[in-house]
Motif scaffolding. Sequence first.
Motif, PDB file in Angstrom:
ATOM      1  N   ILE A   1      12.143   3.953   1.689  1.00 45.88           N
ATOM      2  CA  ILE A   1      11.794   4.686   0.467  1.00 45.88           C
ATOM      3  C   ILE A   1      12.562   4.114  -0.715  1.00 45.88           C
ATOM      4  O   ILE A   1      11.987   3.879  -1.792  1.00 45.88           O
ATOM      5  N   SER A   2      13.833   3.853  -0.528  1.00 46.53           N
ATOM      6  CA  SER A   2      14.652   3.279  -1.593  1.00 46.53           C
ATOM      7  C   SER A   2      14.101   1.930  -2.043  1.00 46.53           C
ATOM      8  O   SER A   2      14.011   1.653  -3.248  1.00 46.53           O
TER       9      SER A   2
ATOM     10  N   ALA B   1       0.827  -1.210   0.000  1.00 52.79           N
ATOM     11  CA  ALA B   1       0.000   0.000   0.000  1.00 52.79           C
ATOM     12  C   ALA B   1       0.862   1.262   0.000  1.00 52.79           C
ATOM     13  O   ALA B   1       0.560   2.227  -0.719  1.00 52.79           O
ATOM     14  N   ASN B   2       1.932   1.265   0.771  1.00 49.20           N
ATOM     15  CA  ASN B   2       2.796   2.451   0.818  1.00 49.20           C
ATOM     16  C   ASN B   2       3.527   2.685  -0.495  1.00 49.20           C
ATOM     17  O   ASN B   2       3.825   3.827  -0.847  1.00 49.20           O
ATOM     18  N   GLU B   3       3.814   1.639  -1.232  1.00 47.74           N
ATOM     19  CA  GLU B   3       4.436   1.800  -2.549  1.00 47.74           C
ATOM     20  C   GLU B   3       3.454   2.472  -3.507  1.00 47.74           C
ATOM     21  O   GLU B   3       3.846   3.327  -4.305  1.00 47.74           O
ATOM     22  N   LYS B   4       2.195   2.117  -3.404  1.00 44.91           N
ATOM     23  CA  LYS B   4       1.171   2.744  -4.236  1.00 44.91           C
ATOM     24  C   LYS B   4       1.013   4.217  -3.871  1.00 44.91           C
ATOM     25  O   LYS B   4       0.881   5.075  -4.751  1.00 44.91           O
TER      26      LYS B   4
ATOM     27  N   SER C   1      11.191  10.303   2.934  1.00 38.63           N
ATOM     28  CA  SER C   1      11.396   9.717   4.251  1.00 38.63           C
ATOM     29  C   SER C   1      10.788  10.597   5.338  1.00 38.63           C
ATOM     30  O   SER C   1      10.090  10.112   6.235  1.00 38.63           O
ATOM     31  N   ASN C   2      11.029  11.880   5.248  1.00 41.66           N
ATOM     32  CA  ASN C   2      10.447  12.823   6.216  1.00 41.66           C
ATOM     33  C   ASN C   2       8.938  12.923   6.056  1.00 41.66           C
ATOM     34  O   ASN C   2       8.207  12.989   7.047  1.00 41.66           O
ATOM     35  N   LEU C   3       8.471  12.933   4.827  1.00 43.40           N
ATOM     36  CA  LEU C   3       7.043  13.056   4.552  1.00 43.40           C
ATOM     37  C   LEU C   3       6.248  11.890   5.141  1.00 43.40           C
ATOM     38  O   LEU C   3       5.198  12.084   5.766  1.00 43.40           O
ATOM     39  N   TYR C   4       6.744  10.672   4.962  1.00 44.22           N
ATOM     40  CA  TYR C   4       6.021   9.481   5.397  1.00 44.22           C
ATOM     41  C   TYR C   4       6.527   8.903   6.714  1.00 44.22           C
ATOM     42  O   TYR C   4       6.025   7.881   7.168  1.00 44.22           O
TER      43      TYR C   4
END
Length: 76
Positions: A60-61, A23-26, A50-53
């Motif tokens: 993130i990578s 879900a987070n990738e989407k 990274s800061n946003l989520y």
Amino acid sequence: MKETPNYYSILPANVRYDKELKANEKLLYSEITALCNKEGYCYATNKYFSNLYEVSVQSISTWINNLIDKGYLVSE
């Protein structure tokens, strides 16, 4: 007062219903496409996301690499 971006994003069905994506990738895909609407490409760093989520840069990578491996993103 800090300005909040108000770009829209579209999450296409092929990404939305891809059972191999988390879900987070989407969500990240959607965020990247929203940023692309402004400049035609995404200029944000992994640290920005990274800061946003509130997740690690490594997460993130990994998410971005999964999106690239599935053919949803291209990195230059």
